[in-house]
Design a protein around this motif. Structure first.
Motif, PDB file in Angstrom:
ATOM      1  N   LEU A  12       0.596  -1.207   0.011  1.00 46.56           N
ATOM      2  CA  LEU A  12      -0.037   0.188  -0.027  1.00 46.56           C
ATOM      3  C   LEU A  12       0.902   1.329  -0.050  1.00 46.56           C
ATOM      4  CD1 LEU A  12      -2.988  -0.575   2.519  1.00 46.56           C
ATOM      5  CD2 LEU A  12      -2.859  -0.861   0.041  1.00 46.56           C
ATOM      6  N   THR A  13       0.335   2.138  -0.762  1.00 46.61           N
ATOM      7  CA  THR A  13       1.239   3.537  -0.667  1.00 46.61           C
ATOM      8  C   THR A  13       0.375   4.668   0.277  1.00 46.61           C
ATOM      9  OG1 THR A  13      -0.250   3.970  -2.899  1.00 46.61           O
ATOM     10  CG2 THR A  13       2.275   3.245  -2.721  1.00 46.61           C
ATOM     11  N   ASN A  20      -1.589  -5.207  12.315  1.00 47.19           N
ATOM     12  CA  ASN A  20      -2.041  -6.614  12.701  1.00 47.19           C
ATOM     13  C   ASN A  20      -2.233  -7.414  11.455  1.00 47.19           C
ATOM     14  OD1 ASN A  20      -1.963  -6.132  15.610  1.00 47.19           O
ATOM     15  ND2 ASN A  20      -3.989  -5.218  15.518  1.00 47.19           N
ATOM     16  N   ASP A  21      -2.498  -6.785  10.398  1.00 46.69           N
ATOM     17  CA  ASP A  21      -2.799  -7.733   9.164  1.00 46.69           C
ATOM     18  C   ASP A  21      -1.902  -7.202   7.974  1.00 46.69           C
ATOM     19  OD1 ASP A  21      -3.693  -9.300   7.424  1.00 46.69           O
ATOM     20  OD2 ASP A  21      -5.442  -7.812   6.964  1.00 46.69           O
ATOM     21  N   MET A  22      -0.292  -7.080   8.247  1.00 44.76           N
ATOM     22  CA  MET A  22       0.527  -6.499   7.099  1.00 44.76           C
ATOM     23  C   MET A  22       0.625  -7.367   5.974  1.00 44.76           C
ATOM     24  SD  MET A  22       3.289  -4.221   8.947  1.00 44.76           S
ATOM     25  CE  MET A  22       4.126  -5.463  10.157  1.00 44.76           C
ATOM     26  N   PRO A  23       0.559  -8.784   6.169  1.00 45.79           N
ATOM     27  CA  PRO A  23       0.569  -9.788   5.080  1.00 45.79           C
ATOM     28  C   PRO A  23      -0.748  -9.723   4.200  1.00 45.79           C
ATOM     29  CG  PRO A  23       0.765 -11.038   7.204  1.00 45.79           C
ATOM     30  CD  PRO A  23       0.645  -9.370   7.552  1.00 45.79           C
ATOM     31  N   GLY A  24      -1.948  -9.302   4.674  1.00 47.23           N
ATOM     32  CA  GLY A  24      -3.006  -9.349   3.805  1.00 47.23           C
ATOM     33  C   GLY A  24      -3.349  -7.796   3.449  1.00 47.23           C
ATOM     34  N   SER A  25      -3.955  -6.980   4.375  1.00 50.44           N
ATOM     35  CA  SER A  25      -4.605  -5.534   3.905  1.00 50.44           C
ATOM     36  C   SER A  25      -3.623  -4.721   3.515  1.00 50.44           C
ATOM     37  CB  SER A  25      -5.433  -5.244   5.325  1.00 50.44           C
ATOM     38  OG  SER A  25      -4.545  -4.939   6.182  1.00 50.44           O
ATOM     39  N   GLY A  58       1.627  -0.512  -4.766  1.00 48.40           N
ATOM     40  CA  GLY A  58       0.181  -0.919  -4.418  1.00 48.40           C
ATOM     41  C   GLY A  58      -0.779   0.364  -4.476  1.00 48.40           C
ATOM     42  N   GLU A  59      -1.975   0.132  -4.026  1.00 41.76           N
ATOM     43  CA  GLU A  59      -2.907   1.112  -4.123  1.00 41.76           C
ATOM     44  C   GLU A  59      -2.642   2.038  -2.865  1.00 41.76           C
ATOM     45  OE1 GLU A  59      -5.330   1.877  -6.402  1.00 41.76           O
ATOM     46  OE2 GLU A  59      -4.596  -0.051  -7.870  1.00 41.76           O
ATOM     47  N   LEU A  91       4.237   7.227   4.996  1.00 43.11           N
ATOM     48  CA  LEU A  91       3.206   7.217   4.057  1.00 43.11           C
ATOM     49  C   LEU A  91       1.945   8.032   4.408  1.00 43.11           C
ATOM     50  CD1 LEU A  91       3.127   3.550   3.356  1.00 43.11           C
ATOM     51  CD2 LEU A  91       4.030   4.899   1.554  1.00 43.11           C
ATOM     52  N   ALA A  92       1.846   8.520   5.604  1.00 41.92           N
ATOM     53  CA  ALA A  92       0.980   9.511   6.091  1.00 41.92           C
ATOM     54  C   ALA A  92       1.108  10.772   5.457  1.00 41.92           C
ATOM     55  CB  ALA A  92       0.613   9.542   7.499  1.00 41.92           C
TER      56      ALA A  92
END
Length: 198
Positions: A12-13, A20-25, A58-59, A91-92
């Motif tokens: 993600l960009t 808690n979900d860096m592999p997925g989301s 990524g998006e 990224l923020a």
């Protein structure tokens, strides 16, 4: 200075992902976090002579590049969540084509592989990067004086056709006879550079 450029094809960009979900989301941001840790951590110390570039594709706002400087980085601990948190903060930030510091030693800008290949060149004008490729020349068989110290590798995905076109003329280096995860490959390469006193 040793440099590693890791391409995160789905990463993600934006900083809106969950630690808690860096592999997925987050688009396998966990792979990139492990690469960051492999670039810098020694036992009770950090490698100060390393820079790590994460090219995020990524998006929703690709491409972006996040740079970690071993010489200046602070607040980085040897766990994925620590690196992930620093990535969130980077990224923020609103960013332009110039690196902007988010936390000490962590920077973000627009752009990706093309810009880095143009920026980092030797005296003859050639890109300084080599590709880490299991079919390349064994790093142990390359004399120290011609051993590269800047490398490009991919995350869990292969290079795209467009990327392959951009890197087709770069030297290809192998870390060994087996295909390894990206973060393990970085560790092996740094160990080989240590042995060569580079």
């Amino acid at each position: 200075m040793k440099r590693f450029l890791i391409i995160g094809h789905k990463a993600l960009t934006t900083g809106s992902f969950s630690l808690n979900d860096m592999p997925g989301s987050a688009g396998r941001m966990d792979v990139l976090c492990r690469c960051v840790n492999s670039c810098f951590f020694l036992s009770h110390d950090l490698r100060r002579d390393v820079e790590c570039f994460l090219v995020l594709l990524g998006e929703p706002d690709a491409p972006k590049t996040v740079k970690f400087s071993g010489e200046k980085v602070r607040y980085l601990n040897p766990d994925e969540r620590s690196a992930g948190s620093l990535l969130q903060k980077a990224l923020a930030l609103p960013c332009t084509e110039t690196f902007r510091e988010s936390t000490r030693g962590v920077y973000v800008r627009r752009g990706g592989l093309k810009e880095l290949l143009e920026e980092f060149r030797d005296e003859e004008g050639n890109p300084i990067f080599a590709i880490l490729d299991e079919n390349g020349s064994d790093i142990r068989e390359i004399p120290p004086e011609t051993t590269p110290t800047a490398f490009i590798l991919s995350d869990h995905m292969n290079f795209t056709q467009e990327e392959e076109e951009m890197i087709k003329d770069l030297k290809r280096i192998s870390a060994g006879p087996k295909v390894m995860h990206a973060d393990h490959t970085i560790t092996v390469i740094l160990n080989e550079l240590d042995r060569k006193n580079l």
